[in-house]
Design an enzyme around this catalytic site. Sequence first.
Site, PDB file in Angstrom:
ATOM      1  CE  LYS A 128      97.223  56.137 154.351  1.00 23.82           C
ATOM      2  NZ  LYS A 128      96.875  54.717 154.189  1.00 23.82           N
ATOM      3  NE  ARG A 144      96.411  50.054 144.448  1.00 20.83           N
ATOM      4  CZ  ARG A 144      95.729  49.135 145.132  1.00 20.83           C
ATOM      5  NH1 ARG A 144      94.742  48.478 144.541  1.00 20.83           N
ATOM      6  NH2 ARG A 144      96.036  48.880 146.388  1.00 20.83           N
TER       7      ARG A 144
END
Length: 459
Positions: free
Chosen positions: A238, A312
């Site tokens: 990020k 996820r």
Amino acid sequence: MSVLIERKRSDRRSLPIETVTPATLAAARKRLSAAQKRWLDEWTFEATPGAQALLADAGGKLARVLVGVDPADPLGALAGLPMSLPPGHYHLADEGVTLDARQAALGWALGAYQFTRYRKPRRAPATLAVPAGDLKALTPLVEATALVRDLVNTPTEDMGPEQLGDAVHKLGKAHKAKVRDWVGNELLKHNFPTIHAVGRASHREPRLIELSWGKQSHPKLVIVGKGVCFDTGGLNLKGGDGMRWMKKDMGGAAHAIALASLVMDAKLPVRLTLLVPAVENAVSGNAMRPGEVITTRAGITVEVDNTDAEGRLILCDALAYASEQKPDLIVDFATLTGAARVALGPDLPALFANRDELAEAVLAAGKRTADPLWQLPLWRPYRKMLDSYLADMANSGASRHAGAITAALYLERFVPESQAWMHLDTYAWNDGDRPGRPRGGEAMGLRAFFDFLAARYTG
């Protein structure tokens, strides 16, 4: 000391708070002295929502408070008062605008929250005296909300996977529940490969924490919470702005832990399992790489398209394990996608459900509890966005379209069609200070889901 106390009519220390609107202000003025009326005129008090007027008696002591409210927002009616009124005891006056008194008291308590682990409280909040029944009903909700906020606000150095596990163990001890952990390579031994893959690069070992509580004869409920204690994005790193607040990426776990506490505190007739996969998505020589293929617990092979779609991955093993228990219901909470925030903004968590009647019940509970949610569809034609050329599926895809939906569709692959399941994509955060919603960690959907579960299992 709690900011909500039991109201006793004999307590003369408690000062009345009268709720007013522009339409009722004239009637309220008739009860005031000439000096108090002049004071209102001097300050041009117009009873707009949030406006306050502190009124003194003839001796100069505070005797009454007027506060402007929006009757359609009882939760926000008193939320700005505990940290702005002088410290002391107050109660809601009978003469004011009719409000849901319990919601107003909850708003007061939420507005009094301060995170004090690293600095002293800036001041003592004012307290609100409420009926004994309201105090009993509200105390667990206030404590559960504070738990979510405290867990999310705590920096990762003090809230890593082990500390998140400690929070579950503490909860288990308080309610005489059974808690166990699978840590580090035990995850591989017991077939939780995606949890291990996401967390293996950190010096803080990944883990899956399981709490079990309740009678065997009761319907089975599984609550799952995403516990990414910090998310660098892995090798798909990020940027600085995106990474700054990633201590909050365990907000789903915080919600799951708090909801489990409410279920056990209320002694709902369920056989509860709480599952928290807890990891730090870090970067090192053995970090999970884009392009790797992982065989998940369910036997579905997943190509890692993006290491920043890690939530996820840890949830899919937990959901597969939850489904093996064939429960009545699985609920998961996760700070899963920025796409949900783009679609709905920071205040509305995105709700997904594989049963329409479940979604309708939770949405109705959200309205009852002033804890709003918004349903997004499990639009199955979008599954093709997760296609992989060499595995059963990918964890993300090239398209930026429908990111919250495709993430939910990914999770759905690990829940059998016969299994009732709901997923909440929550922000778990307030970007700025508002009455009742201080900046930092926030519980979103917690009251709605508890109200729904209480209705479902106690009828």
